[in-house]
Enzyme design. Structure first.
Site: not given
Ligand code: GUN
Ligand code: ZN
Length: 463
Positions: A90, A125, A275, A277, A280
């Site tokens: 990101d 963005d 659970c 897993c 757990c």
């Molecule tokens: N992570 C959670 N929401 C967003 C978003 O709107 N844009 C970006 N780039 N990362 C995010």
């Molecule tokens: Zn679990």
């Protein structure tokens, strides 16, 4: 570039797909655990062993740290994190939305993602929150779109994502989807929705995602940014979201919260670990509470349960039973039910995409009256043409010898041609005692049929 996304199976607007990246192919719907580059709570090698096919991390955090930045550039992101599968990065846009400002230029952070060999890069963005003024939503969307245009014009060897913003304005979301699609990205994240999910505003979430999907069209992979709670995977997948990212598994663990597909519990207030897993199985509730490894072990449970739900969503798409899973999940919270009802109102859109050939469905709750198959029949029943004496009966063994036509009657469909009794969807298993939603739909359909055939004479024998 060859098509990077191939759709293998469909159900509702959901699908099983295959996304190809430089570090291998992954199957969708897919959950990417979020990895904090400073201190991964669960090491990425272990994430791979737990079944995570792809992870996501934050290039902005790496870029801000001198030591991490240099290592990432010299050795590459995969070596830095110790993960050999695909990694998405990101851009720091989310930090922008939280802190109001960040310390990097849009093209700079994109170049950095290319330089460290991220498999899927995201331009910077602007995550516009819900409910802002239309002016602000449009202004910020214009900025996002300018940056997308700039990003799309770069030569790229890896996949590039085109985020869709537009706050809570469906028309802006649809426009944003169409604009991004026009530029030709490899993945389309729907952004700015974390506040909606945190506030359990699932009806608004459905409006936003469906609008974005209408603009994007059905053939491209879609990521729901920040969706990490297993409770919503079925609903999001049913709208055609293919990728999810979870920081939730770690964030909730830090607060001592135990995730289930029905919602979140406080570990301290539980008595058992319901659970199977590995976590757990290994601990009793009290042992987990007392363990020095509590946070990490809780994170592992949270992630196991999330990855398991993704597999269940896939299996449900594969067998055409995603709606049944939705009905079950939407029992967990009234707001989830609101979300499902809103999706039911998008019947025409869903129906166009819902091409799965399916086996029998089970009518087990009122919401089944909103199924695309039920609404489709309601719209078409007026086309049935009948003449002469017509028997409508709920008894398949009824004597029809005196009649020109016989239709069977079953809520929520109402009357339907008896030749179709064994075929989908009329072979649905329904309760002996129909609920009011099913009865009303059936009666509406019967009136529609009678209005469409004013010359026919109807005899009605229903229980
Ligand atoms: N992570 C959670 N929401 C967003 C978003 O709107 N844009 C970006 N780039 N990362 C995010
Ligand atoms: Zn679990």
């Amino acid at each position: 570039m060859p098509d990077r996304f191939e759709i293998l199976h469909k159900d509702l607007a959901g699908r099983i797909g295959r996304l190809s990246t430089p570090h291998g192919n992954v199957e969708t719907p897919l959950l990417m655990p979020v990895v904090n580059p400073h201190l991964p709570l669960i090491p990425p090698e272990e994430l791979a062993l737990m079944g995570a096919g792809m992870i996501i991390t934050n290039s902005y955090i790496i870029n801000q740290d001198q030591e991490l930045r240099i290592k990432a550039i010299e050795r590459g992101l995969h070596d830095l994190l110790g993960f050999s599968g695909p990694i998405m990065t990101d851009s720091g846009a989310f930090q922008l939305s939280v802190y109001g400002d960040i310390d990097v230029l849009p093209l700079e952070i994109l170049d950095f993602q290319f330089a460290i060999k991220s498999d899927i890069s995201v331009p910077l963005d602007i995550p516009t929150p819900p409910d802002v003024s239309r002016e602000r939503a449009e202004l910020e969307l214009n900025t996002t779109e300018m940056r997308l245009q700039e990003a799309a014009s770069l030569k790229r060897e890896v996949l590039l994502a085109g985020p869709v913003q537009g706050s809570t304005y469906p028309d802006l979301r649809e426009r944003a989807g169409r604009f991004a699609r026009g530029l030709g990205f490899d993945l389309y994240p729907v952004g700015g929705v974390v506040p909606l999910m945190e506030a359990y505003r699932f009806r608004d979430l459905v409006d936003v995602v469906v609008a974005a999907k209408k603009g994007l069209g059905s053939g491209v992979p879609v990521h729901l940014f920040g969706a990490g709670h297993p409770m919503i995977f079925a609903l999001a997948a049913a709208m055609g979201c293919d990728l999810f990212d979870s920081a939730a598994y770690a964030l909730y663990a830090r607060e001592g919260r135990y995730l289930t597909v029905h919602g979140t519990r406080k570990l301290a207030e539980m008595k058992y670990l319901p659970c199977s897993c590995p976590v757990c199985q290994k601990y009793t509730h009290q042992e987990l509470v007392d363990s020095p490894q509590r946070e990490k072990e809780l994170a592992r449970h949270n992630l196991y349960i999330s990855l398991q739900e993704i597999k269940l969503v896939r299996q449900s798409i594969r067998e055409g039973s995603l709606w049944d899973l939705l009905e079950a999940r939407c029992r967990s919270h009234p707001r989830m039910l609101d979300g499902l009802k809103r999706l039911g109102r998008e019947g025409q859109w869903l129906e166009r995409l819902d091409t799965a050939s399916k086996s029998t469905f089970f009518y087990t709750s009122q919401e089944a009256s909103l199924r695309p198959e039920v609404l489709r029949y309601a719209r078409r029943i007026g086309r049935i043409s009948l003449e002469g004496e017509v028997l409508i009966t709920s008894d398949p063994a009824a004597d029809s010898s005196r009649f020109d036509n016989m239709l069977l009657y079953k809520p929520p469909f109402g009357p339907y041609p008896r030749e179709l009794a064994e075929t989908y969807p009329f072979n649905a298993e329904v309760p002996e005692q129909a609920d009011s939603a099913a009865k009303e739909q059936a009666e509406r359909n019967m009136r529609e049929l009678m209005t469409a055939n004013p010359e026919a004479r109807f005899s009605i024998r229903i229980e």
